[in-house]
Each structure stands twice: as C-alpha cells, then as structure tokens.
Write a protein that holds these residues in place. Structure first.
Motif, short mmCIF file in Angstrom:
data_model
loop_
_atom_site.label_atom_id
_atom_site.label_comp_id
_atom_site.label_asym_id
_atom_site.label_seq_id
_atom_site.Cartn_x
_atom_site.Cartn_y
_atom_site.Cartn_z
N ALA A 1 -13.68 2.21 1.19
CA ALA A 1 -13.03 1.42 2.24
C ALA A 1 -14.05 0.62 3.03
O ALA A 1 -13.78 -0.54 3.42
CB ALA A 1 -12.23 2.34 3.16
N SER B 1 -15.13 -2.25 0.94
CA SER B 1 -14.02 -3.19 0.91
C SER B 1 -13.98 -4.03 2.19
O SER B 1 -13.71 -5.23 2.14
CB SER B 1 -12.70 -2.44 0.73
N LEU C 1 -10.09 -1.07 -2.09
CA LEU C 1 -9.07 -0.66 -1.13
C LEU C 1 -7.97 0.15 -1.80
O LEU C 1 -7.51 1.16 -1.25
CB LEU C 1 -8.48 -1.90 -0.46
N THR D 1 -10.82 -0.31 6.77
CA THR D 1 -10.88 -1.69 6.28
C THR D 1 -10.63 -2.70 7.39
O THR D 1 -11.02 -3.86 7.27
CB THR D 1 -9.85 -1.91 5.16
N THR E 1 -14.30 -8.02 2.39
CA THR E 1 -13.26 -8.81 3.05
C THR E 1 -13.87 -9.72 4.11
O THR E 1 -13.46 -10.89 4.26
CB THR E 1 -12.22 -7.90 3.70
N THR F 1 -6.65 2.24 6.02
CA THR F 1 -6.33 0.97 6.69
C THR F 1 -7.22 0.74 7.89
O THR F 1 -7.71 -0.37 8.13
CB THR F 1 -4.85 0.96 7.11
N SER G 1 0.83 -1.21 0.00
CA SER G 1 0.00 0.00 0.00
C SER G 1 0.86 1.26 0.00
O SER G 1 0.49 2.28 -0.59
CB SER G 1 -0.93 -0.01 1.21
#
Length: 390
Positions: free
Chosen positions: A246, A249, A165, A181, A253, A178, A104
């Motif tokens: 995000a 995402s 992301l 997520t 996930t 971050t 990232s």
C-alpha cells in the motif's frame, strides 16, 4: 466660394456646408503621416488592441480617430469563454472515490483469484471501452510528440499502483489499505519538490511525519505493539506485506499525479487511460508468468464481479482524470478524503469488520496530513495567481 491659399493652390468647395479644416504646416503633415503609419504598424502588431472606450489607436486625437479605424486596428470579437460548472471537478472526484471504493469492496468478495489477474481483467475492460473513444476523438494511439514519455511513465506507475493496491486489499482490511494509499498527497509534495522544484517547507516535513505516524499505527509492528495484534485479517506477515504494498502504491500514485499535472489538458484523458490499460496489461501478463498464478474464476458470481470491477475502475479513472484536468490539485486532494469515508462505511456494512481504534487514529493522522498538504498548496497557488494578476 473658392478661397485663395497662401501656397497658390485652390481648395475644394465645402461639402454639406462644413468649412474645411485649416491648413496644416509641412511639419505637421509629415509628423501626422508618420504618426498614422506608426499607428497602423502598431495596430497590426497588437492585433486589434484599443483604448477602453475608443474606436481607434491611442496616439490619435478624437478628431482623427476615424482615419485609424482600419480593419486590423479594430477590436475583433473574441471567442466566448467556455462555461464551466462551479464545483464540477470536485463532483467528479467524489464520484471517482465512490466507484473505486465499490470496486475494492467487490475485490474483497472474490475468492481464489490473484490480485494481478484481477488487475489484468480490469486492464482488458479499460482497453475495450477506451478504444471507441480514441477513434471518435481521433487522438491516435501514441499521443502527441513530447508527451509520449510522460504517458508511458503515467501508465507504468499508475498500473503498478493499481496492482499493489489490489494486493493490499486482499491481504489486509479494506479501511487500512485505503488509509495508507490516501497518504499520496504527502508524497506528491515531496516528489514535486524533487522533480518540479517546488518549495518543501517545514510544514510539509511535519505533514510527512504525521503520515508516517498514521501508517505505523495501522501497521502496528510487533517491536512497538507486542506480538498479540488484533483487528487484522489472516497472519501478521500478510498484513505487513499488504502495508508495504500500500505504501509503494501511494508513492506510485503520487508520481502519477505529478505527471498528470505536468501534461495538463494537452493530452486527451482517453489517451491517458489507454496507456494506463495497455502498459498495465503487459505488466500483469509478465507478473502472472513469473508467479504462475493464471487461473480462471470457477464461480459465475466471481466472473460477474470481475466485470463490475473493470467497469467501475474504468469509470473511476475517467472521472479522476477529468477532475485533475479541470480543477486544481489542492481541492481534488482534499475531496479525495471521501475515499477513506466510503471505505469505513463499506467495511462496516458489507464486510462486518469493525475498525480498531489504532486504525481510526492512523486514519486521522493520514487524513489530517493529506488535507493540510492540499490546503497549503492551494493557498500558495492562489497567492501566486493573484500576484501574477497584479
């Protein structure tokens, strides 16, 4: 000498000076024979089950045990349990978090390349390096029957989470994206309640509310925090779009985690990543034609960073998949807090961007909620395991 018996028959002379066993009655002979026949049948069904210290079946006396030592009644030597290193799954999780964080960081350094195109490059690299693994393990390209649907949705949702992301990383601070997520464990509990029929308690609801609070502190909508917002990159419109990307995402996930746990160890992790890469590449190609953003990077440095992003993403995906296969989901989710730690460190050291107190407060809310959810699920699973052993 020969002893006369009451039945008129003659007994064989004793061998080795031992006296023969006293004659048994007819009922005893019939019962004993039936008992041994039952022993043999039971031994065949039990496939070698024995008493803790014995060498025959449990219904026979000590004197008659040798007669029941049949091949199928003996305890066959079991296969040795495969040795697993304690904490190996947690180490894989930390290593995966570090690789993803560095990838990232490199993504933030690339300019004039759309996040969807970067995702496409990563999928191509994953396909290239996973293909030899599929050939070596002879897993095939479609997977076992009954698991192909799970593999498809794992690839579709996982690659979609990656694309969103990457977009969030490009339009908002690294730590902010971050942290948002990282709220995926909370959404995992909610999805497990919906699809896996797991219990969703008041604690889970409380953790969900804490997560939403953390996301709000990071997003800082103007109707709550005013029009002047500091600590963001670019315009607030892009910041809000990155926040939405995000969050979606994180939900995708969480769906991937549920699917991976559903499949367990029945599917080779190379095959899981193969689906992830192939379906992700198809998604990226379709999206690039729709938005018309397909351009090759002009700078040689950007091309080198694209290669590193592909390699680091592949390594992180392999280690995360292996961690979920050999370790419980709770400890893995707790250890994934290192994602947030690495993101803050890399953002401060290499991007010269200090996080605001709003971001720190939101990070604490999200990390506390995710860790609390993981710890609670871990305790519940441990309790169920103990009850099953009893």
């Amino acid at each position: 000498m020969v002893r006369p018996l009451s039945s008129g028959g003659a007994a064989a002379p004793p061998v080795g000076g031992r006296e023969p066993a006293p004659p048994r009655s007819e009922e005893e002979d019939v019962g004993g024979a039936g008992q041994h026949r039952q022993c043999q049948a039971g031994a065949m069904e039990a496939a070698g089950a024995q008493e803790p210290g014995g060498g025959g079946c449990s219904c026979c006396s000590a004197a008659s045990r040798p007669c029941c030592r049949l091949p199928w009644a003996r305890k066959t030597p079991g296969t040795k349990k495969k040795f697993t290193c304690p904490g190996l799954g947690l180490f894989y999780t930390i290593l995966s978090a570090f690789l993803f964080s560095v990838a990232s960081l490199f993504l933030k350094k690339i300019e004039d390349v759309h996040s969807v195109e970067i995702s496409a490059f990563r999928c191509v690299f994953q396909m290239t390096f996973v293909l030899p693994g599929l050939i070596y393990y002879k897993t095939g390209f479609l997977g076992p029957k009954g698991k192909q649907v799970f593999l498809f949705f794992r690839g579709f949702l996982g690659s979609g989470a990656m694309i969103l992301l990457y977009y969030a990383f490009q339009v908002m601070p690294l730590a902010d994206a971050t942290v948002i997520t990282f709220s995926s464990p909370v959404f995992t509990s909610l999805l497990a309640w919906i699809f896996l029929k797991e219990k969703y308690s008041l604690w889970d609801l409380l953790f969900t509310l804490f997560t939403i609070t953390g996301v709000v502190l990071i997003a800082r909508p103007p109707f709550l925090f005013g029009s002047s917002i500091t600590g963001i990159e670019g315009s607030y419109t892009n910041h809000l779009k990155g926040t939405i990307a995000a969050v979606i995402s994180a939900v995708s996930t969480a769906s991937t985690f549920v699917i991976l746990r559903k499949m367990g160890k029945s599917v080779n992790y190379f095959l899981s990543i193969w689906y992830y890469a192939v379906i992700g590449l198809i998604e990226c190609i379709v999206a690039l034609f729709v938005i018309d953003e397909w351009t090759l990077p002009y700078c040689g440095t950007d091309r080198f960073l694209l290669i590193l992003i592909g390699l680091l993403g592949l390594g992180g995906q392999i280690f995360l998949t292996k961690a979920l296969q050999i370790e419980k989901a709770g400890p893995v989710a707790i250890m994934k807090t290192m994602d947030v730690v690495f993101a803050f460190i890399l953002q401060i050291l290499f991007l010269n961007h200090l996080p605001t107190w709003w971001t720190v407060g939101g990070a604490l809310c999200v990390v506390a909620s995710s860790s609390g959810t993981a710890i609670r699920k871990w305790q519940q699973n441990s309790k169920k395991a103990k009850e099953n052993e009893i």
